[in-house]
Design a protein around this motif. Structure first.
Motif, short mmCIF file in Angstrom:
data_model
loop_
_atom_site.label_atom_id
_atom_site.label_comp_id
_atom_site.label_asym_id
_atom_site.label_seq_id
_atom_site.Cartn_x
_atom_site.Cartn_y
_atom_site.Cartn_z
N TYR A 42 0.81 -1.22 0.00
CA TYR A 42 0.00 0.00 0.00
C TYR A 42 0.85 1.28 0.00
O TYR A 42 0.35 2.37 -0.18
CB TYR A 42 -0.92 0.02 1.24
N CYS A 43 2.16 1.11 0.22
CA CYS A 43 3.01 2.27 0.53
C CYS A 43 3.52 2.97 -0.72
O CYS A 43 4.01 2.33 -1.64
CB CYS A 43 4.20 1.79 1.36
N PHE A 75 5.71 5.70 -0.35
CA PHE A 75 6.91 6.48 0.01
C PHE A 75 8.11 5.93 -0.76
O PHE A 75 8.10 4.77 -1.17
CB PHE A 75 7.19 6.37 1.52
N GLY A 107 11.67 7.14 7.21
CA GLY A 107 11.94 6.28 6.05
C GLY A 107 10.68 5.87 5.34
O GLY A 107 9.65 6.51 5.47
N GLY A 108 10.83 4.71 4.67
CA GLY A 108 11.85 3.74 4.82
C GLY A 108 11.96 3.21 6.27
O GLY A 108 11.06 3.39 7.07
N GLU A 120 12.74 6.22 13.58
CA GLU A 120 11.65 5.27 13.28
C GLU A 120 12.16 3.83 13.35
O GLU A 120 13.24 3.51 12.82
CB GLU A 120 11.08 5.55 11.88
N GLY A 172 6.45 1.57 13.95
CA GLY A 172 5.48 1.28 12.88
C GLY A 172 4.57 0.12 13.25
O GLY A 172 4.61 -0.93 12.62
N GLN A 189 1.06 -0.06 13.25
CA GLN A 189 -0.03 -0.11 12.23
C GLN A 189 -1.28 -0.83 12.71
O GLN A 189 -2.39 -0.35 12.56
CB GLN A 189 0.43 -0.73 10.90
N ARG A 224 1.96 -6.23 5.96
CA ARG A 224 3.11 -5.92 6.81
C ARG A 224 3.92 -7.19 7.04
O ARG A 224 3.36 -8.29 7.11
CB ARG A 224 2.64 -5.36 8.17
N ASP A 256 2.67 4.38 15.31
CA ASP A 256 1.87 4.64 14.11
C ASP A 256 0.74 3.63 14.08
O ASP A 256 0.97 2.43 14.30
CB ASP A 256 2.70 4.41 12.83
N LEU A 277 -2.74 2.47 11.75
CA LEU A 277 -3.34 2.66 10.42
C LEU A 277 -4.82 2.34 10.43
O LEU A 277 -5.22 1.24 10.83
CB LEU A 277 -2.59 1.73 9.45
N TYR A 310 -2.80 7.09 10.81
CA TYR A 310 -2.78 7.19 9.34
C TYR A 310 -4.08 6.61 8.80
O TYR A 310 -4.63 5.69 9.38
CB TYR A 310 -1.61 6.41 8.75
N ILE A 311 -4.55 7.14 7.69
CA ILE A 311 -5.73 6.56 7.03
C ILE A 311 -5.25 6.04 5.68
O ILE A 311 -4.64 6.80 4.91
CB ILE A 311 -6.84 7.62 6.86
N GLN A 358 -4.42 5.27 2.22
CA GLN A 358 -4.71 5.92 0.94
C GLN A 358 -3.78 5.35 -0.10
O GLN A 358 -2.81 5.99 -0.49
CB GLN A 358 -4.51 7.43 1.06
C1 LIG Z 1 6.52 5.78 5.32
S1 LIG Z 1 6.33 4.96 6.83
C2 LIG Z 1 7.90 5.00 7.54
C3 LIG Z 1 7.95 4.20 8.83
C4 LIG Z 1 7.99 2.70 8.74
N1 LIG Z 1 8.60 2.23 7.58
C5 LIG Z 1 6.60 2.12 8.87
O1 LIG Z 1 6.09 1.63 7.89
O2 LIG Z 1 6.07 2.18 9.94
C6 LIG Z 1 5.42 6.13 7.83
C7 LIG Z 1 3.98 5.82 7.89
O3 LIG Z 1 3.36 6.02 6.64
C8 LIG Z 1 2.31 5.10 6.54
N2 LIG Z 1 1.94 4.94 5.14
C9 LIG Z 1 2.71 4.53 4.11
N3 LIG Z 1 1.97 4.50 2.97
C10 LIG Z 1 0.73 4.91 3.28
C11 LIG Z 1 -0.49 5.07 2.55
N4 LIG Z 1 -0.52 4.79 1.24
N5 LIG Z 1 -1.60 5.48 3.21
C12 LIG Z 1 -1.55 5.75 4.54
N6 LIG Z 1 -0.43 5.60 5.29
C13 LIG Z 1 0.69 5.20 4.67
C14 LIG Z 1 2.91 3.84 7.14
O4 LIG Z 1 1.90 2.93 7.49
C15 LIG Z 1 3.67 4.39 8.31
O5 LIG Z 1 2.87 4.42 9.45
#
Ligand SMILES: C[S@@+](CC[C@H](N)C(=O)[O-])C[C@H]1O[C@@H](n2cnc3c(N)ncnc32)[C@H](O)[C@@H]1O
Ligand code: SF4
Length: 367
Positions: A20-21, A23, A70-71, A103, A128, A130, A142, A164, A166, A196-197, A199
């Motif tokens: 889903y990420c 970043f 991060g990451g 983190e 993290g 979630q 995850r 964090d 989710l 976090y929601i 997306q």
């Molecule tokens: C980019 S991560 C960095 C920290 C670590 N890698 C982690 O996943 O917890 C920071 C937060 O962004 C959230 N995140 C990443 N992609 C997302 C998305 N598409 N929608 C909502 N939250 C998102 C992750 O769940 C995490 O809690």
């Protein structure tokens, strides 16, 4: 000369790439080579950053906030602590009460490396978590499970850490009980919760299972009410803190203050004058930036947007001098979205569920 006392460092690797990420990150499948490549990137970007600062007449002051995000910074390990110190840390000093956040992924850390980072000044961890339900951790793709989270939280007990969490997870057969997960999390005494929601970017395989906005909105209000009943302050749309534990680093972004960044896709912001700001983002392919100059109108618009995302009361003059503002605020008050406190206003958490449409109302009224 303007001074700079906040730095974000983006650590671009993860042991697993959650589906889903969106970043910037790479799978950490060749640790030695990837650490070396990242160290070289940081060396080059540090030099480049020094020239940007000289050009903009900005100088380092002792750091008040430093954030490793991060990451997965916890994968960078003891070697990462050594690299950071020799490339960047040696050039900077930390203020005695600086907030230094790191983190940690529940499935990718070890106590020796956290100790090495604490030795460099880390005094706040962001975990993290979630979710705390193994079925939902799987649905969320995850790589860690709840037992690994408990092990890390046990290790951090008594320290300053944030979790964090989710919301909006895809609905398959089982119903998620977010409050019971949060109760378990709070038994480890986190000082801060980031909500976090989900997306996900285009192409997410479970997109059709994502609950609709109304359901996610009710989940958000439920969590906000619960955390507030437990003594947390809902101080920003997505953030809750026990008194005194608000993220100083993130508050700097939300107040439009100077924050430097290093690491691929890390984004920095320098306020050059009341009518000009500079934003830069590091390219992933090379230690070079994409840059943007913000005009007074753009700065004003961002300030308005960010100001309404935090719960600290604001004066009308902080938002806009335009005459249409009062009418909009009174309308929001009549709809139970904002409180009036003598001369100031404070957004209610209920308003944040519909923040985008409120912003549209405001922008069209102030045009
Ligand atoms: C980019 S991560 C960095 C920290 C670590 N890698 C982690 O996943 O917890 C920071 C937060 O962004 C959230 N995140 C990443 N992609 C997302 C998305 N598409 N929608 C909502 N939250 C998102 C992750 O769940 C995490 O809690
Ligand atoms: S661990 Fe964090 S940064 Fe890495 S892919 Fe998953 S959500 Fe993204």
């Amino acid at each position: 000369m303007t001074s700079l006392s906040s730095l974000y460092v983006h650590v671009p690797f993860c042991r697993h790439l959650c589906n889903y990420c969106d970043f910037y990150k790479k799978k950490f499948d060749n640790p030695h080579a990837q650490r070396e490549e990242f160290a070289q990137y940081l060396r080059n970007s540090w030099k480049r950053h020094e020239s940007i600062m000289a050009d903009k007449k900005i100088q380092w002051a002792p750091l008040e906030t430093l954030y490793f995000g991060g990451g997965t910074p916890s994968l960078w390990g003891i070697e990462g602590a050594r690299d950071f110190q020799s490339i960047i840390g040696k050039n900077l000093t930390l203020k005695p009460n600086a907030e230094v956040t790191f983190e940690v992924d529940p499935g990718a850390w070890n106590s020796q490396s956290l100790l090495a980072w604490e030795g460099l000044g880390v005094n706040r961890f962001s975990v993290g978590t979630q979710a705390l339900d193994d079925d939902f951790l799987k649905i969320l793709d995850r790589a860690h499970n709840r037992e690994e989270t408990f092990k890390l939280l046990e290790h951090l007990k008594g320290k300053n850490f944030s979790v964090d969490f989710l919301l909006g997870s895809p609905v398959l057969s089982k119903k998620r009980d977010v409050l019971s997960e949060l109760r378990e999390l709070l038994s480890y005494s986190p000082k801060h919760v980031s909500l976090y929601i989900l997306q996900p970017a285009a192409g997410y395989s479970l997109k059709k299972n994502i609950p609709d906005d109304e359901i996610v909105g009710s989940e958000y209000i439920l969590v906000s009410e619960f955390l507030r009943s437990q003594g947390f302050h809902h101080y920003e749309v997505s953030n809750f803190a026990l008194p005194g534990f608000e993220s100083k680093h993130n508050l700097r972004y939300w107040h439009g203050e100077n924050v430097a960044a290093l690491g691929p896709t890390g984004t920095g912001y320098f306020s050059l004058s009341p009518s000009e700001a500079f934003r830069y983002k590091w390219k992933p392919s090379q230690a070079e930036i994409e840059e943007e100059i913000l005009t007074k109108d753009e700065i004003d618009l961002e300030r308005m947007y960010l100001r309404l995302r935090i719960s600290a009361p604001f004066l009308e003059s902080e938002i806009s001098e335009k005459p249409g503002l009062k009418k909009v605020l009174l309308d929001w008050k009549s709809r139970g979205l904002i409180e009036q406190l003598n001369d100031a206003w404070r957004m209610k958490p209920e308003s944040w569920v519909v923040l985008d449409s409120l912003m549209n109302e405001l922008f069209s009224a102030l045009k």
